[in-house]
Structures are given as structure tokens and as C-alpha cells.
Design an enzyme around this catalytic site. Structure first.
Site, mmCIF file in Angstrom:
data_model
loop_
_atom_site.group_PDB
_atom_site.id
_atom_site.type_symbol
_atom_site.label_atom_id
_atom_site.label_comp_id
_atom_site.label_asym_id
_atom_site.label_seq_id
_atom_site.Cartn_x
_atom_site.Cartn_y
_atom_site.Cartn_z
ATOM 1 N N PHE A 61 -25.575 2.130 39.163
ATOM 2 C CA PHE A 61 -25.190 2.456 40.537
ATOM 3 C C PHE A 61 -25.759 3.807 40.974
ATOM 4 O O PHE A 61 -25.678 4.168 42.140
ATOM 5 C CB PHE A 61 -23.664 2.426 40.685
ATOM 6 C CG PHE A 61 -23.047 1.213 40.029
ATOM 7 C CD1 PHE A 61 -23.603 -0.049 40.237
ATOM 8 C CD2 PHE A 61 -21.968 1.319 39.180
ATOM 9 C CE1 PHE A 61 -23.071 -1.172 39.602
ATOM 10 C CE2 PHE A 61 -21.427 0.201 38.551
ATOM 11 C CZ PHE A 61 -21.985 -1.056 38.760
ATOM 12 N N GLU B 167 -22.532 4.457 46.919
ATOM 13 C CA GLU B 167 -23.604 5.197 46.255
ATOM 14 C C GLU B 167 -24.808 5.404 47.170
ATOM 15 O O GLU B 167 -25.516 6.408 47.067
ATOM 16 C CB GLU B 167 -24.022 4.482 44.973
ATOM 17 C CG GLU B 167 -22.925 4.405 43.915
ATOM 18 C CD GLU B 167 -21.908 3.290 44.168
ATOM 19 O OE1 GLU B 167 -22.112 2.476 45.098
ATOM 20 O OE2 GLU B 167 -20.899 3.217 43.438
#
Lengths: 308, 267
Positions: free
Chosen positions: A77, A52
Site C-alpha cells: 500500500f 494511501e
């Protein structure tokens, strides 16, 4: 219709009309619903893998190249895992990156505590330049997506992928700067964001049976907040109950009480998550456990009215 | 003017810039002056009168603390007047310690939180691929910076997406704030790590202009995978007392006396 179905349909339309829009996923395209875009727009749908932080900064590079990237993951995330990347490469750099956070707060249900983000709104509210949105239903989502794509600047949008509950009909007009007053009343103002609007309305119904009329304001954008609509309502009702699927620290309750602290001192309270971590459970069990139900809204409203 | 002459000019302007404040990131600025000279003299397709020109080549200085070297280069190439260099780190300046794309003409990416630049460069390279505009994206990372894990996500991405329009320089000067890179956190065999991640990789003397020139030329011709050029450099290169300072040269003084002595050496 599930939120994710509404989202991908809206994104397909936006991508068809605007060749600058690109989507990025971190191995959740199947779960999040964006997978069909990889067939429809193979050059503009980018799988980044489970990374991410990298996804965020790749999006920054694309934005600097003139594209409008949408990045996707579960709320923790999409925001927490990559917070410094958002702070430096999106907020500080003022790059036109759109951040989508799936399944915020208790809507993470059986994914449990690691996936249960109660702090995303607080974190992003603290960063300059980012618009922070909490979407109520598939209709609002479909109407918000084109705005998000057109808006110049970073946006964060959180919603529950699998939610089908629908508040608005197709005539709903999404007004980016205005919250929606979804029930009129003069005894207490209930300000709710995202899908908690449904619980706020349940609470208002319970209050109505007790002879108390709640005004319910549905907030889709926590920052910048439509302070005017909330302040005008509070001036009539004299107290404000905030309802949010988020920590009581720094989210919508923070935004609302900061406003009243700066302007007119007003009794406020919150139905929110009080300094607790996440856990597994069904949505209804979790709402009960964290005191996020319509009954909680009604109970708190009664106590709040007594403080006027 | 030869690129060697340009690099001397860049080093002198870098030290004038840092000297205007009295201290700064001297070491890692001087170590990349040669690659900047070759890049901007011979390869970067940029226009100082139109810094946002579409389809231009772009440089991400991921080790953003070496901003003064890039500012010196951009100034030398005519992106902004020389007196800007004397405003380094003063409130309201266009030249902050770490690169800011919103403030400085010719700076293509903001950097300063180490480890993010390569990912940003991957995004630029992806953008160029989508538009098919044939731009080349360059990135300069520090060897110590490679301790940040995000770099390796970016390398994996660049190879997976076959970003052959991306050329990464590693400024392998062997020093970081707390000591040598080996002492602090040994990065190991950088060249073979990049190769293992799918980069066409060469290792050269980062102060040898012919070697830099040849490596860039080859990297630009290489197709099918991204390229890496590991520059073996000396932190503080070009000024004797900075070259021998050790890890302390990362951020150190540049007094009027030091500046004068350095400028004499750079003549």
C-alpha cells in the site's frame, strides 16, 4: 530491538534536529510504530486515514513547500496501491518524498497474499529519480534514517517491522553508496538484500562445510546499485547468486543480471520468488515454501558453480 | 485594466499558444480564463521576478490539461516572455501540454494525471499551516475530474485538518471527452457533496467577474473550514464557434483561420 522501535527512535532524533521532517500515516501509526511521534511532534505528524493515494500527494504538496515528508504503510500500500501517484507526483515531479514500506514479501506472514508484495522493488526501480533500499537489520536502519532525511530526492525503504535479528554491531558504518561485504570467499559471490542476508550467511555456512567458500555481499541499496563491489567480487569468483525476498522479475536479480549483461557475461542464478502469489503462513513456513532458506542458497550455489 | 480586459487578453494569448501548434485543449482552457484573471489581478500574492518567493500564494491547476490558460496568465503577468507561448509542446519546451512545476516559472504543482491535484493542494495548505505563513492555496479542478475517487479522500482530509487556507474552484462546464458529465458518469449535486464533506460552498456564474471577486473575498475571510467555489462555466467560453462545439471542444483544432476569427471576437 524490533526494527520499528529502531525506526521510530531514529525518526524522533531526525525530527528533533530537523524541523522540516514530517511523518504521515494511513492508519498504521500504531502498527508501524510511529505513534509516539504524534505526541512528540504534534504539528509534524499527520494522520491521513486509510487513503494511501491521498497520503502520497499530500506528501508531494508538503515537499513542494520545503518539507521532508516520510509516508508509511505496508509495502503493497506504500507502492502498489498508489503507484501512479508516486510516478507522477513523486518521480516525474522529482519531489523529496520518502516512502516507507513495511513487511515486504514473505515478512507479511499471516496478513497473507493481499499484503504480500513481491514486486515493490521492481516497480520503483522502473521509475526515474527514486533510490530503492532494502534494510537488513535495526542497526543499519537506525544509521540509514538520517541519511534518507538528508538525501535530496525521493527514497523508498522497505523493512520488516517486527524483525529483531541483528547482523551489525553499533560500530557499523553505513555507507550510502557501498554494499557491505559480510563474508569473504572465492568460489561464489552471493548478493543478498535486506533480511535475506541472514539466509545467505546460513547458506554460506553450509557451503563452507562442503569446502566451498562463498563471498556474501549485503546490499542495502538496490538502486543505485554498488556495481563495483559486485563486479570485483564476481571477477574473482566467476559466478553470482542473488538472494532476495522479492519476485525474481525486476528486483535485485534484475539489477545484477542487467549489469552483467551490459558488461561481462557471468553465470548467475537467484534465490527469489518465482512468479508466485502470496499466502498466509509463518515466516519459516513461507521461506521453506518459496525456497528462500539457507539450504536453498547452498543448493543453488553448488549448481551455479558447476556452470562456471 | 479591468479584470474583464485581462480575461480577454488571457483568452487571446491562450489561443495564440494553442494556435502555434494547431490544436490542443481549447475548451477547458477558455472556461477558466475568468477565474484566472480575477485571481492573478486581485488576489495571488506572487512575484513574477521571484517565482519561488517564500510565503507566496499558490495555485494547483489540477486539471493540468488547461495548462495553456495558466501559461497565458503567467505570461501576461510577466513570469516569462510572450514568445515562450509559441513553443507549446515542442520538444524541449518550458510549456508542456500538462503543467510541470519543474519547467515553468509560476507553475506551483505538476498535474496531468487527474485527481491528484487536490491532494497536492492539501499538502501545500498543510505546509503553510505548519509554517504559519498565512499563504492561501488555490486549486482548480474539473467537474469531470471529480469522477476520480482520490478527490474525495482529499476533501475529507481538508475538512478534517480544517484547512481554511484552501480554496477549491470547480470548473463546472458540464462536458468531458466522451460527452456531457451527466451522460458519461453523473457527478450529481456537486455543491451539496462539497457541503457534506465540510466545505463552505458557493455556486456562481464562473464568467461573472464581480461574482468571482466576491466569492474569493468571502472564502478568504471564512475561517474554520476549507472553501469551495463552484464555477458554472461554458467550455470554450469567449469564442462563439468553440462555445457551441459540444464535447469535441475538449481537444480541438485552432487553425490560423480559426485563430484569426477568435481573436476578432475577443477584441
Amino acid at each position: 530491538m524490533e526494527m520499528r522501535k529502531a525506526y521510530v527512535a531514529a525518526m524522533a532524533e531526525v525530527m528533533k534536529n530537523n524541523p522540516k521532517v514530517v511523518v504521515l500515516d494511513a492508519d498504521l501509526a500504531s502498527a508501524g510504530g510511529t505513534k509516539p511521534l504524534y505526541t512528540q511532534f504534534p504539528e509534524r505528524a499527520i494522520e491521513v486515514g486509510i487513503a494511501e493515494d491521498n497520503m502520497t500527494c499530500v506528501a508531494t504538496g508538503l515537499a513542494a513547500y520545503g518539507f521532508i515528508p516520510f509516508i508509511h504503510s505496508f509495502a503493497p500500500f506504500s507502492v502498489r496501491r498508489n503507484f501512479d501517484q508516486i510516478a507522477v507526483s513523486v518521480s516525474y515531479s522529482c519531489q523529496n518524498v520518502k516512502i516507507i514500506g513495511y513487511d515486504p514479501g514473505v515478512t507479511a506472514t499471516t496478513n497473507g497474499g493481499t499484503h504480500m508484495c513481491f514486486e515493490d522493488v521492481a516497480m520503483l526501480r522502473a521509475l526515474p529519480n527514486i533510490r530503492v533500499m532494502d534494510i537488513v537489520d535495526p542497526v543499519q536502519l537506525a544509521k540509514a534514517v538520517p541519511f534518507v532525511a538528508e538525501h535530496q530526492g525521493p527514497v523508498y525503504m522497505r523493512f520488516a517491522r517486527k524483525q529483531t535479528d541483528t547482523l551489525f554491531d553499533e560500530d557499523y558504518k553505513f555507507r550510502p553508496e557501498k554494499a557491505d561485504v559480510v563474508r569473504k570467499g572465492n568460489d561464489v559471490t552471493v548478493v543478498a538484500s535486506g533480511a535475506m542476508v541472514f539466509d545467505a550467511l546460513k547458506g554460506a555456512e553450509i557451503l563452507h562445510e562442503k569446502g566451498i567458500e562463498a563471498e556474501v555481499i549485503a546490499v542495502h541499496t538496490v538502486k543505485p546499485l554498488d556495481e563495483q563491489t559486485i563486479a570485483e567480487s564476481a571477477a574473482r569468483t566467476g559466478c553470482v547468486l542473488v538472494v532476495e525476498n522479492h519476485s525474481v522479475h525486476g528486483g535485485l536479480f534484475g539489477a545484477v543480471t542487467e549489469m552483467f549483461a551490459r558488461t561481462v557475461p557471468t553465470p548467475c542464478d537467484a534465490v527469489a520468488v518465482y512468479d508466485r502469489i502470496g499466502q498466509v503462513g509463518s515466516l519459516s513456513e513461507l521461506k521453506k515454501d518459496y525456497n528462500l532458506t539457507g539450504e536453498d542458497v547452498a543448493d543453488k550455489a553448488v549448481k551455479l558453480i558447476a556452470r562456471k | 485594466m479591468s479584470t474583464v480586459e485581462s480575461s480577454k487578453k488571457i483568452r487571446a494569448l491562450t489561443l495564440k499558444c494553442i494556435g502555434s501548434l494547431g490544436s490542443g485543449h481549447v475548451g477547458g482552457s477558455l472556461s477558466i480564463a475568468d477565474v484566472l484573471a480575477v485571481l492573478y489581478d486581485k488576489y495571488m500574492n506572487v512575484d513574477p521576478s521571484n517565482p519561488h518567493m517564500e510565503g507566496r500564494d499558490r495555485l494547483v491547476l489540477s486539471k493540468g490539461h488547461a495548462g495553456p490558460a495558466l501559461y497565458a496568465t503567467l505570461c501576461y503577468k510577466g513570469f516569462f516572455p510572450e514568445d515562450w507561448l509559441l513553443t507549446l509542446n515542442k520538444l524541449g519546451t518550458r510549456l508542456p501540454s500538462h503543467c510541470n512545476m519543474l519547467l515553468t516559472p509560476g507553475v506551483d504543482m505538476t498535474a496531468g494525471s487527474l485527481g491528484q491535484g487536490l491532494s497536492c493542494a492539501c499538502g501545500l495548505a498543510t505546509g503553510s499551516k505548519i509554517l504559519k505563513d498565512n499563504a492561501t492555496i488555490y486549486a482548480i479542478v474539473g467537474d469531470g475530474e471529480l469522477q476520480e475517487g482520490q478527490n474525495w479522500c482529499a476533501l475529507m482530509y481538508a475538512a478534517d485538518k480544517k484547512l481554511d487556507n484552501l480554496i477549491v474552484f470547480v470548473d463546472k462546464n458540464g462536458l468531458q471527452i466522451d460527452g456531457t458529465t451527466e451522460e458519461v458518469m453523473d457527478i450529481g449535486d456537486i455543491e451539496n457533496k462539497f457541503r457534506a464533506f465540510g466545505f463552505d460552498t458557493v455556486s456562481i456564474n464562473g464568467h461573472d467577474h464581480d461574482a468571482i471577486d466576491k466569492a474569493i473575498k468571502n472564502a478568504r475571510l471564512h475561517k474554520g473550514s476549507p472553501s469551495c467555489i463552484v464555477l458554472h462555466t461554458v467550455k470554450g467560453k469567449g469564442v462563439s464557434f468553440y462555445e457551441t462545439m459540444g464535447a469535441g471542444v475538449h481537444s480541438t483544432t485552432c487553425t490560423a483561420e480559426q485563430l484569426q476569427k477568435a481573436l476578432e471576437e475577443l477584441r
